[in-house]
Structures are given as C-alpha cells and as structure tokens.
Enzyme design. Structure first.
Site, PDB file in Angstrom:
ATOM      1  N   CYS A 139       0.810  -1.222   0.000  1.00 24.87           N
ATOM      2  CA  CYS A 139       0.000   0.000   0.000  1.00 24.87           C
ATOM      3  C   CYS A 139       0.839   1.267   0.000  1.00 24.87           C
ATOM      4  CB  CYS A 139      -0.894   0.002   1.216  1.00 24.87           C
ATOM      5  SG  CYS A 139      -1.785  -1.497   1.370  1.00 24.87           S
TER       6      CYS A 139
HETATM    7  N1  SAJ Z   1       8.272   2.190   7.543  1.00 23.54           N
HETATM    8  C1  SAJ Z   1       9.426   2.930   7.786  1.00 23.54           C
HETATM    9  N2  SAJ Z   1       9.386   3.868   8.774  1.00 23.54           N
HETATM   10  C2  SAJ Z   1       8.258   4.101   9.514  1.00 23.54           C
HETATM   11  C3  SAJ Z   1       7.092   3.328   9.241  1.00 23.54           C
HETATM   12  C4  SAJ Z   1       7.124   2.382   8.252  1.00 23.54           C
HETATM   13  O1  SAJ Z   1      10.453   2.743   7.131  1.00 23.54           O
HETATM   14  O2  SAJ Z   1       8.296   4.950  10.405  1.00 23.54           O
HETATM   15  C5  SAJ Z   1       8.296   1.209   6.476  1.00 23.54           C
HETATM   16  C6  SAJ Z   1       7.995  -0.197   6.944  1.00 23.54           C
HETATM   17  O3  SAJ Z   1       9.175  -0.869   7.289  1.00 23.54           O
HETATM   18  C7  SAJ Z   1       7.354  -0.819   5.704  1.00 23.54           C
HETATM   19  C8  SAJ Z   1       6.674   0.354   5.049  1.00 23.54           C
HETATM   20  O4  SAJ Z   1       7.265   1.539   5.576  1.00 23.54           O
HETATM   21  O5  SAJ Z   1       8.326  -1.326   4.829  1.00 23.54           O
HETATM   22  C9  SAJ Z   1       5.175   0.395   5.280  1.00 23.54           C
HETATM   23  O6  SAJ Z   1       4.946   0.213   6.668  1.00 23.54           O
HETATM   24  P1  SAJ Z   1       3.481   0.540   7.252  1.00 23.54           P
HETATM   25  O7  SAJ Z   1       3.329  -0.074   8.570  1.00 23.54           O
HETATM   26  O8  SAJ Z   1       3.190   1.979   7.160  1.00 23.54           O
HETATM   27  O9  SAJ Z   1       2.570  -0.105   6.134  1.00 23.54           O
HETATM   28  P2  SAJ Z   1       1.615  -1.326   5.938  1.00 23.54           P
HETATM   29  O10 SAJ Z   1       1.461  -1.326   4.463  1.00 23.54           O
HETATM   30  O11 SAJ Z   1       1.922  -2.581   6.616  1.00 23.54           O
HETATM   31  O12 SAJ Z   1       0.296  -0.883   6.635  1.00 23.54           O
HETATM   32  C10 SAJ Z   1      -0.201   0.360   6.373  1.00 23.54           C
HETATM   33  C11 SAJ Z   1      -1.013   0.682   7.597  1.00 23.54           C
HETATM   34  N3  SAJ Z   1      -0.027   1.082   8.598  1.00 23.54           N
HETATM   35  C12 SAJ Z   1      -0.250   1.820   9.677  1.00 23.54           C
HETATM   36  O13 SAJ Z   1      -1.259   2.464   9.783  1.00 23.54           O
HETATM   37  C13 SAJ Z   1       0.795   1.797  10.745  1.00 23.54           C
HETATM   38  C14 SAJ Z   1      -2.014   1.634   7.161  1.00 23.54           C
HETATM   39  O14 SAJ Z   1      -1.366   2.761   6.666  1.00 23.54           O
HETATM   40  C15 SAJ Z   1      -2.937   1.011   6.162  1.00 23.54           C
HETATM   41  O15 SAJ Z   1      -4.033   0.468   6.844  1.00 23.54           O
HETATM   42  C16 SAJ Z   1      -2.291  -0.072   5.345  1.00 23.54           C
HETATM   43  O16 SAJ Z   1      -0.953   0.286   5.171  1.00 23.54           O
HETATM   44  C17 SAJ Z   1      -3.018  -0.156   4.025  1.00 23.54           C
HETATM   45  O17 SAJ Z   1      -3.563  -1.227   3.761  1.00 23.54           O
HETATM   46  O18 SAJ Z   1      -3.089   0.855   3.351  1.00 23.54           O
END
Ligand code: SAJ
Length: 439
Positions: free
Chosen positions: A276
């Site tokens: 996403c």
């Molecule tokens: N990441 C970083 N630094 C951060 C946060 C994340 O480098 O501070 C990286 C992670 O390692 C990962 C990527 O970004 O590779 C995405 O991580 P994520 O937790 O934001 O993404 P997803 O895709 O697992 O889940 C997200 C959901 N996350 C949160 O709300 C914390 C949300 O945005 C959505 O519900 C989901 O994507 C979606 O389906 O859109």
C-alpha cells in the site's frame, strides 16, 4: 423510500442478507470472517482454487486470521468459498477486495478491479449493494465500476442497486486495531448508496464514518497512505542529512518524539515496502498527471524512499571497508526480509532490492527470516540459513534489514564480525560498538 431499498435494508438489518467478498486475501478474508461472525452468511469468491479449498477446509492462510475461527464459521455454515462467480447472483451485498498494484511502468494496474466488475455485472440484480474496498485513485468507482454495472440494462444506481467505496484500513500484524474496531469510511455514488452501504457495514463494524461521495472516500485513503509515505521519505532524507552532519538521527527522532503535540514519530529504514504505502500515493500522482498537475511531494518522497536500498548498500560497503574487505566475494547475511517486522509478507520488500544490489556487486548473500524460510521472488532463489548464529559468526557483514522481535540482538551483536543496523535494532549497544554501522 423505494421498495427495493427498504427490502434490502430489512435484510441487512435482520442479517438475512447473503454476503459476498470478491478477493479473499489479507483484506477480504478478515472482512468475510467479520461479516460471518456478525451473523451473515458469507461466500468468499476468488479465482485461486487453493485459497477456496483452504477456506472450505476451515484453514486460514492469513497470519491475522486464526484457522480455528475459519473452521468454526465454515462448520456452522456461515462461511464458504467458491471460484464460481455465478454464486454472486444469489447474493444481496458484495465487497470487492482485489489488489491494485502498479505495472512495471509505474502506472496503476486496475485490471483486477476491471475483471471483478466484469465478472460481477452479469449477476447484478435489483436490490444489490456493492462496495469497492481496493485502494485506488478518486473517480475509479464512478468511472470504472459503475459503467460496468449500468451495462446491465434497465438497472439504475441508487434505485435498483447501490454502489459505494470504503477504503480498507488493514494494518497486517496489528492486534489492537482490527477490522471490527477500526473506523470505516464509506461514501456512495448517491446518498442512498452511501446509506445502504453504511447500514450494511454498521451491522458488523463498530464505527462507520459516512462521507458524501465515493471520491471523498477514495481520496481519504490516499491521504492516509500518502501521509505515511511522505513522512517516511522525510525521515529517510533526515538520516542522509544527519549522516553528512555526523549527528545521530535516531537520537534526534527520539528527542523530537518527546514533543507531546504536533509531531508524529517515523523512523528511517532500508526502503519502503508493503502493498500500500509505496503504491497508493502513486495512484494519486498518476491521476493528477492526467489533470496536468505534478504531485511533487509524492514524486520526491518516492524518489528518496526508492533510493534507500542503494543507500543501505553504501552502508554495507562502509562496514566492509572498515574491515578492509571488498563487497565482491564477501559473505553478507541479511537479517529479516519481510517488508516489516513480525509478519510473513514480502511484497515490495526493500530487502529484495538490497539482496539484488549486493549480488550485482559480487557479494555472497545469505539471509534469515523466521517468517520466510525460502525466497523465490524477483529472480532471487535462496533458502534461509538453518543455523542463524553460525551464519552470523561466519558472515563478513550482517545487515539488519527487518527488525523482527524474535531476534536476540545482544547475541547477534556479540557473535558478528561487522554489522549494519538499518533499524536501530541494536539501540545504544549498537551505537557504542565499533563494529556497527548505522543508518
Ligand atoms: N516504515 C518505515 N518507517 C516508519 C514506518 C514504516 O520505514 O516509520 C516502512 C515499513 O518498514 C514498511 C513500510 O514503511 O516497509 C510500510 O509500513 P506501514 O506499517 O506503514 O505499512 P503497511 O502497508 O503494513 O500498513 C499500512 C497501515 N499502517 C499503519 O497504519 C501503521 C495503514 O497505513 C494502512 O491500513 C495499510 O498500510 C493499508 O492497507 O493501506
């Protein structure tokens, strides 16, 4: 109120409405289970026979959904699965939860939405409500899904059938916010569409957030994920700037996070993974290009995030250089290949890019991931090392790419010759150790 709408509302309220979920993946399966647990009879529809068979055997293939739950619902007759779209003709309410990836060209791939719409349309009948959940650009529901449905002669949206958009908000691996308790935004093609979809979802989910149109609901999701992508891009660039300034970026971020208002903590990493965050914002910038507008924030953040695997390679080169070793021929152990900690999902994982880059430079790359025992992805075919600690000791450099909680980081720090820590997994001990290079 029309007879069609009131009859449908009655079935939704007394939960005799028959539900369908097209696409039983990491979004569709939790949703199907949630509707079934609310008392609806639910059919998961998916072209992949192995998923259909697993569900009908009472087995879950999604980490966040327990098989015991699936088994109980299948045995009670509340949940089943089918690869035959004809079952949709018997249903009253259908959610579409299909993937919206990017093509190799970087353009949106809407083929899954198109094929789901085309497969559903022949079975559309009066008194049906359809909700698209797949993250996509504003206008997709009205411009792509609606025309397919209206091809079914004589049926009028908002009168004979109801069509809405509701973005999924699944955060894989999260236990505190689930499908049931995460607020759900819903916007319809017409007000009646939005009302019917909200009544339906409100039977199973705790909080419904009605918005005026599909476009508002579609754009809401893109704001949520663009917000994350841009802020992750910001801290990734901050890591690069702090490196030049010789300032500890992790200490800076932790200090800024003590601000009790007006700040939200994000942390740098080896790149941006997942199905996403790296993708959805590019649907928005692609749509805006067609309207002659360049979404510069999104493009810039994407450029910075996409460059992080190469920046990580540079850090691994620095670490080997400290030991007077070239990358070429050195043994590099990659710890953690899932796209984020404590899940088994590889999609868009930056670890794959890091492995590719290392292999291009001639490194002997091995990996370990407690959730992913074998890699056969993007021309990378590797088995995870069997003896983790032996591999740690033998590697010329250990690169912590995904900081799974399972790892004993103290033991890894003691046993390794050199380490690159892209997630601050080693904390203060890593900062103090001469054999650790950090982002
Ligand atoms: N990441 C970083 N630094 C951060 C946060 C994340 O480098 O501070 C990286 C992670 O390692 C990962 C990527 O970004 O590779 C995405 O991580 P994520 O937790 O934001 O993404 P997803 O895709 O697992 O889940 C997200 C959901 N996350 C949160 O709300 C914390 C949300 O945005 C959505 O519900 C989901 O994507 C979606 O389906 O859109």
């Amino acid at each position: 109120m029309s007879e069609t709408k009131s009859a449908l509302l009655k079935k939704l309220n007394d939960r005799t409405a028959k539900i369908g979920v097209i696409g039983i993946g990491y979004v569709g399966l939790p949703l199907a289970v949630t509707f079934a647990e609310a008392g609806f009879e639910v059919v998961g529809v998916d072209p992949l026979a192995d998923k259909v068979a697993a569900i009908n055997r009472g087995e879950s293939y999604i980490l966040d959904v327990e098989s015991a739950k699936v088994k109980a619902l299948v045995e009670s007759g509340k949940l089943s699965a089918s690869a035959d779209y004809a079952v949709l003709a018997e249903l009253d309410a259908v959610s579409i939860c299909v993937p919206t990836p990017l093509r190799k060209t970087g353009d949106p791939d809407l083929s899954f939405i198109a094929s789901a719409s085309k497969s559903l349309a022949p079975h559309l009948h009066p008194g049906m409500v359809i909700v698209l959940e797949s993250s996509t650009y504003p206008g997709t529901t009205r411009e792509m899904v609606l025309p397919e449905m209206e091809k079914v002669c004589g049926l009028k949206v908002g009168q004979d059938f109801f069509l809405a958009f509701s973005p999924e908000r699944v955060d894989p691996g999260r236990k505190d916010w689930t499908t049931i308790n995460t607020p759900k935004v819903i916007g319809g093609i017409t007000a009646d569409c939005g009302e019917v979809a909200s009544v339906w979802y409100g039977q199973a989910l705790e909080t419904i957030v009605p918005v005026s149109t599909c476009e508002v609901a579609e754009m809401t999701k893109l704001l949520e994920n663009t917000f994350r992508m841009i802020n992750i891009g910001l801290v990734n660039e901050l890591a690069i700037m702090c490196d030049r300034l010789k300032v500890d970026v992790w200490e800076v971020i932790d200090a800024a996070a003590t601000k009790p208002f007006g700040f939200m903590k994000f942390t740098p990493g080896p790149g941006l993974g997942g199905h996403c965050i790296p993708i959805d914002p590019l649907y928005l910038s692609w749509k805006l290009k067609s309207l002659n507008y360049n979404a510069r924030f999104i493009e810039l953040a994407s450029e910075i995030n996409t460059n992080m695997p190469r920046y990580t390679l540079g850090k691994i080169q620095d670490a080997l250089n400290l030991a007077k070793k070239p990358v070429n021929g050195s043994k590099v152990l990659v710890l953690g290949v899932a796209y984020k900690p404590d899940i088994d999902d590889l999609r868009e994982s930056p670890a794959l890019d890091v492995i590719h880059l290392l292999q291009e430079k001639g490194a002997e790359v091995s990996y370990h991931d407690p959730y992913i025992p074998h890699l056969n992805h993007d021309n990378i075919v590797l088995d995870g090392v069997a003896d983790l600690m032996a591999a740690v000791a033998e590697a010329d450099c250990v690169a912590i790419i995904t900081n799974h909680s399972d790892y004993d980081y103290d033991a890894i720090l003691d046993a390794a010759q050199m380490l690159v820590d892209t997630r601050n997994a080693l904390g203060a001990k890593g900062k103090a150790s001469p054999k650790v290079v950090r982002l």
